[in-house]
Design an enzyme around this catalytic site. Structure first.
Site, PDB file in Angstrom:
ATOM      1  N   THR A  86      58.497 -16.582  33.809  1.00  0.00           N
ATOM      2  CA  THR A  86      59.694 -15.781  33.547  1.00  0.00           C
ATOM      3  C   THR A  86      59.830 -15.686  32.027  1.00  0.00           C
ATOM      4  O   THR A  86      60.046 -16.705  31.367  1.00  0.00           O
ATOM      5  CB  THR A  86      60.951 -16.450  34.131  1.00  0.00           C
ATOM      6  OG1 THR A  86      60.754 -16.637  35.532  1.00  0.00           O
ATOM      7  CG2 THR A  86      62.183 -15.581  33.901  1.00  0.00           C
ATOM      8  N   LYS A 161      63.618  -9.253  37.780  1.00  0.00           N
ATOM      9  CA  LYS A 161      63.984 -10.674  37.910  1.00  0.00           C
ATOM     10  C   LYS A 161      65.280 -10.985  37.146  1.00  0.00           C
ATOM     11  O   LYS A 161      66.185 -11.639  37.676  1.00  0.00           O
ATOM     12  CB  LYS A 161      62.835 -11.532  37.370  1.00  0.00           C
ATOM     13  CG  LYS A 161      63.192 -12.955  37.034  1.00  0.00           C
ATOM     14  CD  LYS A 161      62.679 -13.947  38.021  1.00  0.00           C
ATOM     15  CE  LYS A 161      63.262 -15.324  37.719  1.00  0.00           C
ATOM     16  NZ  LYS A 161      62.913 -16.329  38.664  1.00  0.00           N
ATOM     17  N   LYS A 236      68.556 -20.132  31.105  1.00  0.00           N
ATOM     18  CA  LYS A 236      67.380 -19.452  30.533  1.00  0.00           C
ATOM     19  C   LYS A 236      67.364 -17.984  30.958  1.00  0.00           C
ATOM     20  O   LYS A 236      67.198 -17.079  30.137  1.00  0.00           O
ATOM     21  CB  LYS A 236      66.093 -20.148  31.001  1.00  0.00           C
ATOM     22  CG  LYS A 236      64.842 -19.381  30.600  1.00  0.00           C
ATOM     23  CD  LYS A 236      63.551 -19.920  31.202  1.00  0.00           C
ATOM     24  CE  LYS A 236      62.405 -18.970  30.842  1.00  0.00           C
ATOM     25  NZ  LYS A 236      61.109 -19.388  31.361  1.00  0.00           N
TER      26      LYS A 236
HETATM   27  P1  NAD Z   1      56.960 -26.541  33.590  1.00  0.00           P
HETATM   28  O1  NAD Z   1      57.551 -26.875  32.269  1.00  0.00           O
HETATM   29  O2  NAD Z   1      56.948 -27.562  34.678  1.00  0.00           O
HETATM   30  O3  NAD Z   1      55.432 -26.039  33.381  1.00  0.00           O
HETATM   31  C1  NAD Z   1      54.970 -25.318  32.283  1.00  0.00           C
HETATM   32  C2  NAD Z   1      53.600 -25.870  31.932  1.00  0.00           C
HETATM   33  O4  NAD Z   1      53.056 -25.096  30.865  1.00  0.00           O
HETATM   34  C3  NAD Z   1      53.652 -27.321  31.449  1.00  0.00           C
HETATM   35  O5  NAD Z   1      52.793 -28.125  32.249  1.00  0.00           O
HETATM   36  C4  NAD Z   1      53.159 -27.245  30.001  1.00  0.00           C
HETATM   37  O6  NAD Z   1      52.375 -28.369  29.594  1.00  0.00           O
HETATM   38  C5  NAD Z   1      52.314 -25.984  30.053  1.00  0.00           C
HETATM   39  N1  NAD Z   1      52.106 -25.379  28.737  1.00  0.00           N
HETATM   40  C6  NAD Z   1      53.015 -25.178  27.752  1.00  0.00           C
HETATM   41  N2  NAD Z   1      52.426 -24.579  26.695  1.00  0.00           N
HETATM   42  C7  NAD Z   1      51.127 -24.398  27.041  1.00  0.00           C
HETATM   43  C8  NAD Z   1      50.015 -23.831  26.371  1.00  0.00           C
HETATM   44  N3  NAD Z   1      50.113 -23.309  25.141  1.00  0.00           N
HETATM   45  N4  NAD Z   1      48.823 -23.809  27.007  1.00  0.00           N
HETATM   46  C9  NAD Z   1      48.713 -24.336  28.263  1.00  0.00           C
HETATM   47  N5  NAD Z   1      49.733 -24.882  28.935  1.00  0.00           N
HETATM   48  C10 NAD Z   1      50.920 -24.913  28.327  1.00  0.00           C
HETATM   49  O7  NAD Z   1      57.730 -25.219  34.073  1.00  0.00           O
HETATM   50  P2  NAD Z   1      57.784 -24.604  35.565  1.00  0.00           P
HETATM   51  O8  NAD Z   1      58.996 -25.093  36.252  1.00  0.00           O
HETATM   52  O9  NAD Z   1      56.436 -24.752  36.197  1.00  0.00           O
HETATM   53  O10 NAD Z   1      58.064 -23.069  35.213  1.00  0.00           O
HETATM   54  C11 NAD Z   1      57.041 -22.183  34.769  1.00  0.00           C
HETATM   55  C12 NAD Z   1      57.622 -20.786  34.673  1.00  0.00           C
HETATM   56  O11 NAD Z   1      58.127 -20.397  35.952  1.00  0.00           O
HETATM   57  C13 NAD Z   1      58.797 -20.664  33.693  1.00  0.00           C
HETATM   58  O12 NAD Z   1      58.687 -19.444  33.006  1.00  0.00           O
HETATM   59  C14 NAD Z   1      60.011 -20.709  34.606  1.00  0.00           C
HETATM   60  O13 NAD Z   1      61.127 -20.028  34.058  1.00  0.00           O
HETATM   61  C15 NAD Z   1      59.485 -19.998  35.834  1.00  0.00           C
HETATM   62  N6  NAD Z   1      60.183 -20.340  37.078  1.00  0.00           N
HETATM   63  C16 NAD Z   1      60.469 -21.643  37.391  1.00  0.00           C
HETATM   64  C17 NAD Z   1      61.135 -21.939  38.575  1.00  0.00           C
HETATM   65  C18 NAD Z   1      61.452 -23.375  38.954  1.00  0.00           C
HETATM   66  O14 NAD Z   1      62.216 -23.567  39.911  1.00  0.00           O
HETATM   67  N7  NAD Z   1      60.888 -24.370  38.279  1.00  0.00           N
HETATM   68  C19 NAD Z   1      61.508 -20.899  39.454  1.00  0.00           C
HETATM   69  C20 NAD Z   1      61.178 -19.585  39.136  1.00  0.00           C
HETATM   70  C21 NAD Z   1      60.523 -19.321  37.935  1.00  0.00           C
END
Ligand code: NAD
Length: 290
Positions: A86, A161, A236
């Site tokens: 997102t 979204k 966010k």
């Molecule tokens: P998270 O923080 O658990 O995972 C993100 C991952 O990206 C981490 O493991 C981090 O180490 C990795 N990362 C960061 N910078 C990086 C880089 N330069 N290279 C490689 N890896 C890198 O977050 P999440 O909950 O998995 O969410 C991911 C996305 O999905 C976000 O944009 C969030 O808004 C969206 N989202 C999350 C949810 C939820 O319920 N968690 C629901 C819908 C959408």
């Protein structure tokens, strides 16, 4: 397909595991996370090289732009960059333009359904990109999700979204403040639910995700407001909606107010880590001058 998967956090890891279980050849990369049972590359570029599709699932638009700059030059012409993070609409459109410059196609496809939906393979994808690019990644949506809507060109998925989640945030606040008012008027919460859920004030937040414990279907309010959908994630998405509104010169006063209230709740009160429906106990403990 040969798939590179970059960003294996709470959402990315279970999505990647579902692709592996369906027989795809997945190489992952993450700066921190090291999920078991997955082949990992040393760099994002190495995970992306030779892949038919590279999926990114990253925290924000700046990180997406920097990862895209690393991987696009390494990707095979004709491959697809599928971003499921997102992020802001401008970053989604910029990333798509950069992909095109390298002879790649791209799809922005943020998800709803949360961590549970990622693990169960029941996410909903809102996708932006060309018909061709959408058709190439559609089989992957079928594995990771239950529904994918092709919303339009690049950025349309992110636009859908944040508009949806702006409605969600505003509606949750309206539902919670109405319950708190009903309390002060001496109205029983169950009666309030019985009326509103079948009257013109009904909504997903009232009918499916009721913020009052013990009322309506089971929801995070019945579990001490453990998320669910955490307030900081709602914040966010509200910030992204206001960033988009400023960039597109759209008047969104309710979205702006919802952002301010969730910012207060998360940053100055006790909302961090609580479900976004915990706005109800917040309102419950306030009066007009607090
Ligand atoms: P998270 O923080 O658990 O995972 C993100 C991952 O990206 C981490 O493991 C981090 O180490 C990795 N990362 C960061 N910078 C990086 C880089 N330069 N290279 C490689 N890896 C890198 O977050 P999440 O909950 O998995 O969410 C991911 C996305 O999905 C976000 O944009 C969030 O808004 C969206 N989202 C999350 C949810 C939820 O319920 N968690 C629901 C819908 C959408």
């Amino acid at each position: 397909m040969k798939i590179g998967f970059i960003g294996l956090g709470n959402m990315g890891a279970p999505m990647a595991l579902n692709l592996i279980a369906a027989g795809h050849d997945v190489v992952g990369f993450d700066l921190m996370a090291r999920p078991d049972s997955m082949e990992m590359a040393q760099t994002a570029a190495a995970a992306a090289k030779d892949a038919d599709v590279v999926i990114t699932m990253l925290p924000n638009g700046d990180i997406l732009r920097s990862v895209a700059a690393d991987i696009h030059p390494e990707m095979t012409a004709g491959a697809v960059h599928l971003d499921c993070s997102t992020v802001d609409v401008d970053s989604a459109r910029f990333t798509s333009q950069q992909a095109e410059k390298h002879g790649l196609s791209s799809v922005d496809a943020p998800v709803s359904g949360g961590i549970g939906g990622a693990a169960a393979g029941t996410l909903t994808f809102m996708a932006g990109g060309s018909d061709d690019a959408f058709a190439k990644v559609a089989p992957l949506f079928d594995i990771m999700g239950q529904k994918a809507v092709h919303c339009g060109d690049a950025g349309a998925g992110q636009a859908a979204k944040i508009c949806n989640n702006m409605i969600l945030g505003v509606t949750m606040i309206a539902t919670c403040e109405a319950f708190a008012l009903a309390d002060k008027l001496g109205l029983d919460r169950q009666k309030m639910f019985d009326v509103v859920s079948t009257s013109s004030g009904y909504s997903w937040t009232m009918n499916a995700y009721c913020p009052a414990p013990g009322v309506g279907p089971v929801s995070p309010s019945d579990n001490a407001y453990q998320p669910g959908f955490a307030s900081e994630l709602m914040l966010k998405d509200l910030k992204l909606s206001q960033q988009a509104a400023i960039s597109a010169d759209a008047d969104t006063p309710m979205g702006e107010l919802a952002q301010k209230l969730y910012a207060l709740f998360v940053e100055d009160e006790d909302g961090l880590g609580k479900d976004f429906s915990a706005m109800l106990p917040r309102f419950e403990n306030r009066n007009r001058s607090s």
